[in-house]
Design a protein around this motif. Structure first.
Motif, mmCIF file in Angstrom:
data_model
loop_
_atom_site.group_PDB
_atom_site.id
_atom_site.type_symbol
_atom_site.label_atom_id
_atom_site.label_comp_id
_atom_site.label_asym_id
_atom_site.label_seq_id
_atom_site.Cartn_x
_atom_site.Cartn_y
_atom_site.Cartn_z
ATOM 1 N N PHE A 121 41.557 45.198 50.549
ATOM 2 C CA PHE A 121 42.656 44.796 49.482
ATOM 3 C C PHE A 121 44.001 45.114 50.122
ATOM 4 C CE2 PHE A 121 38.723 42.914 48.302
ATOM 5 C CZ PHE A 121 38.267 41.982 48.664
ATOM 6 N N GLU A 122 45.106 44.344 50.128
ATOM 7 C CA GLU A 122 46.135 44.804 50.069
ATOM 8 C C GLU A 122 47.781 44.227 48.866
ATOM 9 O OE1 GLU A 122 45.851 41.968 53.327
ATOM 10 O OE2 GLU A 122 46.129 43.240 54.872
ATOM 11 N N VAL A 123 46.940 43.426 48.070
ATOM 12 C CA VAL A 123 47.233 42.909 47.047
ATOM 13 C C VAL A 123 45.885 43.405 46.124
ATOM 14 C CG1 VAL A 123 48.444 41.407 45.432
ATOM 15 C CG2 VAL A 123 49.006 41.487 48.178
ATOM 16 N N VAL A 124 45.973 44.216 44.921
ATOM 17 C CA VAL A 124 44.822 43.955 43.852
ATOM 18 C C VAL A 124 45.409 44.039 42.644
ATOM 19 C CG1 VAL A 124 42.769 46.014 43.468
ATOM 20 C CG2 VAL A 124 43.598 46.158 45.776
ATOM 21 N N PHE A 125 45.801 42.933 41.991
ATOM 22 C CA PHE A 125 46.359 42.942 40.611
ATOM 23 C C PHE A 125 44.869 42.877 39.365
ATOM 24 C CE2 PHE A 125 45.179 38.422 42.259
ATOM 25 C CZ PHE A 125 45.129 38.237 41.872
ATOM 26 N N THR A 126 45.706 42.508 38.266
ATOM 27 C CA THR A 126 44.469 43.126 36.908
ATOM 28 C C THR A 126 44.728 41.949 36.158
ATOM 29 O OG1 THR A 126 46.133 44.230 35.700
ATOM 30 C CG2 THR A 126 45.071 45.746 37.552
ATOM 31 N N GLN A 127 44.272 41.539 35.178
ATOM 32 C CA GLN A 127 44.296 39.891 34.816
ATOM 33 C C GLN A 127 43.310 40.531 33.586
ATOM 34 O OE1 GLN A 127 41.590 37.004 36.109
ATOM 35 N NE2 GLN A 127 43.121 35.284 35.084
ATOM 36 N N VAL A 192 53.329 36.327 48.464
ATOM 37 C CA VAL A 192 53.876 36.717 49.871
ATOM 38 C C VAL A 192 51.990 36.489 51.020
ATOM 39 C CG1 VAL A 192 55.976 37.718 49.922
ATOM 40 C CG2 VAL A 192 53.310 38.481 49.240
ATOM 41 N N GLY A 193 51.195 35.678 50.429
ATOM 42 C CA GLY A 193 50.116 36.464 50.316
ATOM 43 C C GLY A 193 49.018 37.157 50.855
ATOM 44 N N PHE A 194 48.649 37.611 52.291
ATOM 45 C CA PHE A 194 47.889 38.672 52.211
ATOM 46 C C PHE A 194 46.449 38.948 51.528
ATOM 47 C CE2 PHE A 194 52.075 40.501 52.981
ATOM 48 C CZ PHE A 194 52.075 40.857 54.580
ATOM 49 N N LYS A 195 45.665 39.674 51.673
ATOM 50 C CA LYS A 195 44.344 39.691 51.701
ATOM 51 C C LYS A 195 44.386 40.307 49.325
ATOM 52 C CE LYS A 195 40.376 40.818 52.601
ATOM 53 N NZ LYS A 195 39.294 42.132 53.634
ATOM 54 N N GLN A 196 43.928 38.879 48.492
ATOM 55 C CA GLN A 196 44.489 39.867 47.048
ATOM 56 C C GLN A 196 42.417 39.708 46.967
ATOM 57 O OE1 GLN A 196 47.987 37.356 45.360
ATOM 58 N NE2 GLN A 196 49.189 37.905 46.971
ATOM 59 N N THR A 197 42.550 40.682 45.668
ATOM 60 C CA THR A 197 42.074 40.706 44.648
ATOM 61 C C THR A 197 42.414 40.417 43.576
ATOM 62 O OG1 THR A 197 39.677 41.579 44.538
ATOM 63 C CG2 THR A 197 40.845 42.662 45.396
ATOM 64 N N ALA A 198 41.534 40.550 42.670
ATOM 65 C CA ALA A 198 41.635 41.333 40.748
ATOM 66 C C ALA A 198 40.859 42.007 40.214
ATOM 67 C CB ALA A 198 42.121 39.529 39.942
ATOM 68 N N ILE A 199 41.113 42.294 39.568
ATOM 69 C CA ILE A 199 40.228 42.997 38.089
ATOM 70 C C ILE A 199 40.196 42.938 36.825
ATOM 71 C CG2 ILE A 199 38.873 44.758 40.507
ATOM 72 C CD1 ILE A 199 40.798 47.057 39.022
ATOM 73 N N SER A 200 39.621 42.901 35.845
ATOM 74 C CA SER A 200 40.503 42.500 34.431
ATOM 75 C C SER A 200 40.211 43.748 33.861
ATOM 76 C CB SER A 200 39.414 41.176 34.326
ATOM 77 O OG SER A 200 38.029 41.249 33.755
ATOM 78 N N TYR A 201 40.630 43.752 32.587
ATOM 79 C CA TYR A 201 40.795 44.691 31.500
ATOM 80 C C TYR A 201 40.844 44.467 30.157
ATOM 81 C CZ TYR A 201 45.340 44.661 31.814
ATOM 82 O OH TYR A 201 47.140 44.585 31.578
ATOM 83 N N LYS A 202 40.563 45.302 29.366
ATOM 84 C CA LYS A 202 40.637 44.891 28.282
ATOM 85 C C LYS A 202 41.893 45.466 28.065
ATOM 86 C CE LYS A 202 36.749 44.195 25.230
ATOM 87 N NZ LYS A 202 35.991 44.205 26.972
ATOM 88 N N PRO A 203 43.278 44.992 27.436
ATOM 89 C CA PRO A 203 44.758 45.556 27.048
ATOM 90 C C PRO A 203 44.748 46.411 25.493
ATOM 91 C CG PRO A 203 44.168 42.907 26.368
ATOM 92 C CD PRO A 203 42.615 43.106 27.302
#
Ligand code: UDP
Ligand code: MG
Length: 314
Positions: A121-127, A192-203
């Motif tokens: 994955f080129e973008v790994v964002f967190t939720q 920008v696109g690319f392959k993105q995915t998310a992982i979630s976390y407790k803030p």
């Protein structure tokens, strides 16, 4: 990520924008250092966004002890998004991870982000999951913003995604080419696109100090988030205008009917005043929306840099 990178040790950059975070720097470093130690080549880029407290000297002290710690000092407070951009621009890693200085973004998550990146994955964002520590007002305004931006803008931003994410070198290079004055990096990353995915976390709650995002800053960020990705609000003005004009047309027909076919005198004062005020109000709102875009175009037209770096004094 290319094949050759899979076989060699990745160079990991971590970027942290800091504004008056003296109470958090050491604690953040203490949490980050052991996590980063497992990546042989890494750097920790602190961007000082014109702090007025001890932030700079604390970072300088860290960088004396640890060569992987770097300091970028902006010449004044340019705002979180600009500071983050400054960090992204100067980070050299194969992947660049950004997080807040206040420990609301848990560094323990970094290995998970890197694992996803290594999966391709080129973008790994967190939720973030719903945060019980946040004030009722902040939660409500944040919800409202995500709803609104999804309705009004073509770029989809998921609820609860902050600027805590990993970007591949390729994505960082693309972002580097964009120099918009009204930055909304979350939106740009989605755009920008690319392959993105998310992982979630407790803030977590803020470790020390208080939030630097005043409601005014939040409002202008939200406005940038919507107006820099979409002209739908302008189109909505037109629709609203058409709607009101047709209502007025229908009412006009009614008025003519009363005048021609009935004996009733026209009381009319209240309804006239009300409709004048209403239409005046709507026009002012629409002018405001229009002004927002014209103003932003004007500011962008100056092509001023997003931030200014102060050279270190040696
Ligand atoms: N920040 C910054 N410049 C600013 C405001 C904030 O660099 O003008 C940094 C701040 O030091 C922190 C991050 O941006 O690392 C997020 O800010 P904050 O925690 O105040 O925002 P919140 O988490 O409340 O949204
Ligand atoms: Mg915070």
């Amino acid at each position: 990520m290319s094949e050759e990178l899979l076989n060699k040790e990745p160079f990991v950059s971590v970027v942290v924008p800091c504004y008056n975070e003296a109470g958090n720097i050491q604690a953040l470093y203490d949490q980050l250092a052991p996590v980063l130690a497992s990546y042989t080549s890494h750097e920790l880029v602190f961007v000082d966004d014109g702090s007025k407290d001890e932030t700079v000297s604390l970072i300088e002290a860290l960088s004396k002890k640890d060569a992987s710690v770097k300091l970028i000092q902006l010449s004044r407070n340019f705002g979180h998004q600009a500071a983050l951009k400054a960090g992204l621009d100067s980070a050299g890693g194969d992947c660049v991870i950004s997080l807040d200085a206040d420990l609301q973004h848990p560094p323990e998550l970094i290995p998970d982000l890197i694992k996803k990146w290594q999966e391709g994955f080129e973008v790994v964002f967190t939720q973030r999951e719903e945060d019980p520590n946040l004030s009722w007002m902040k939660r409500a305004t944040s919800k409202l913003f995500y709803r609104l931006s999804q309705k009004l803008s073509s770029v989809q931003i998921l609820q609860g995604t902050a600027d805590f994410r990993l970007l591949d070198r390729e994505v960082v290079d693309v972002l580097k080419q964009l120099d918009e004055s009204y930055l909304f990096i979350r939106g740009l990353v989605s755009w920008v696109g690319f392959k993105q995915t998310a992982i979630s976390y407790k803030p977590q709650g803020r470790f020390a100090g208080k939030s630097n995002y005043t409601y005014r800053k939040m409002f202008s960020l939200a406005l940038s988030g919507i107006t820099s990705f979409s002209i739908r609000p302008l189109q909505l003005s037109m629709l609203l205008g058409l709607f009101i004009a047709s209502l007025a047309g229908i009412y006009g027909l009614y008025v003519i009917y009363i005048f021609v076919f009935t004996e009733q005198a026209m009381p009319g004062w209240a309804s006239t005043t009300a409709s004048v005020l209403f239409i005046g109000g709507v026009q002012l709102i629409m002018l405001g929306v229009l002004g927002e875009y014209v103003g932003k175009g004007f500011m962008e037209g100056k092509r001023r840099p997003t931030y200014i770096i102060r050279k270190p004094k040696t």
